[in-house]
Design a protein around this motif. Structure first.
Motif, PDB file in Angstrom:
ATOM      1  N   ALA A  45       1.156   4.365  23.120  1.00  0.00           N
ATOM      2  CA  ALA A  45       1.986   3.168  22.947  1.00  0.00           C
ATOM      3  C   ALA A  45       3.195   3.466  22.063  1.00  0.00           C
ATOM      4  N   GLY A  46       2.991   4.206  20.989  1.00  0.00           N
ATOM      5  CA  GLY A  46       4.103   4.576  20.112  1.00  0.00           C
ATOM      6  C   GLY A  46       5.111   5.453  20.822  1.00  0.00           C
ATOM      7  N   ASP A  49       7.090   3.263  23.110  1.00  0.00           N
ATOM      8  CA  ASP A  49       8.061   2.506  22.315  1.00  0.00           C
ATOM      9  C   ASP A  49       9.265   3.365  21.949  1.00  0.00           C
ATOM     10  N   ALA A  52      11.418   3.752  24.989  1.00  0.00           N
ATOM     11  CA  ALA A  52      12.191   2.539  25.283  1.00  0.00           C
ATOM     12  C   ALA A  52      13.357   2.377  24.318  1.00  0.00           C
ATOM     13  N   ILE A  53      13.114   2.596  23.040  1.00  0.00           N
ATOM     14  CA  ILE A  53      14.180   2.463  22.038  1.00  0.00           C
ATOM     15  C   ILE A  53      15.277   3.482  22.302  1.00  0.00           C
ATOM     16  N   GLN A  71       9.327   9.964  12.821  1.00  0.00           N
ATOM     17  CA  GLN A  71       7.961   9.436  12.729  1.00  0.00           C
ATOM     18  C   GLN A  71       7.034  10.428  12.036  1.00  0.00           C
ATOM     19  N   ALA A 135       2.748   3.635  29.791  1.00  0.00           N
ATOM     20  CA  ALA A 135       3.047   2.212  29.600  1.00  0.00           C
ATOM     21  C   ALA A 135       1.793   1.384  29.843  1.00  0.00           C
ATOM     22  N   ASP A 136       1.867   0.138  29.423  1.00  0.00           N
ATOM     23  CA  ASP A 136       0.785  -0.805  29.708  1.00  0.00           C
ATOM     24  C   ASP A 136       0.628  -0.862  31.223  1.00  0.00           C
ATOM     25  N   SER A 167      12.937  -7.235  30.754  1.00  0.00           N
ATOM     26  CA  SER A 167      12.679  -7.710  29.392  1.00  0.00           C
ATOM     27  C   SER A 167      12.466  -9.222  29.373  1.00  0.00           C
TER      28      SER A 167
END
Length: 174
Positions: A45-46, A49, A52-53, A71, A135-136, A167
């Motif tokens: 998930a991280g 993210d 995506a960012i 990170q 991804a989910d 989004s």
């Protein structure tokens, strides 16, 4: 802080830099494997993210590697990761371009260039598949992913429309 994470960051990203034919996104499945599975620096998930960012932010997509470095080891990690992903490939590209310009008329050069195109495209396609896996995997996110791919392939519109629509749909559904 120990230098060990910085050395690991430098090793991972400098090696990946040398095989990033088609850009850093072409090595995304291996970046994900190294960051999540091998080193455990981030969760799936991280990682998604950070992806995506980095793709929503202005500038090159290589920002993702910088975010991973941040990170793992803060500002020093960001600098080491960024340099490790950029310096080897830039150096190799410079050397290869100088060599190819000298041998531009040789038939093998044309064949090599023609052979690298499908390799780069295959690596980029694999990157998309790898990111869909992180991804989910709910029905809505799968539908948005497939609709976005279709929009980009079959439409002549800016992909930012798909980004905004996806989004907005997630906000409404969430």
């Amino acid at each position: 802080m120990s230098d060990a994470p910085l050395i690991e960051i430098a090793q991972v990203f400098s090696i990946l830099s040398l095989v990033s034919i088609g850009g850093a996104n072409a090595t995304l499945p291996e970046i994900q494997r190294q960051v999540v599975d091998v080193h455990g620096w981030m969760s799936d998930a991280g990682f998604a993210d950070a992806f995506a960012i980095s793709h929503a932010a202005p500038g090159p997509n290589i920002i993702m590697v910088s975010l991973i470095g941040w990170q793992v080891a803060g500002l020093a990690g960001l600098l080491v990761a960024t340099l490790a992903i950029m310096v080897p490939s830039c150096t190799l590209a410079f050397i290869v371009s100088r060599t190819l310009s000298r041998w531009a008329d040789h038939p093998a050069v044309s064949l090599i260039k023609a052979g690298l195109v499908p390799v780069a495209l295959g690596l980029i396609l694999a990157s998309g598949v790898a990111m869909m896996r992180t991804a989910d995997r709910g029905p809505l996110t799968i539908a948005i992913g497939l609709a976005t791919a279709a929009f980009v392939v079959f439409s002549r519109r800016n992909p930012l429309w798909a980004l905004g629509a996806g989004s907005a749909l997630m906000v409404v559904a969430g």
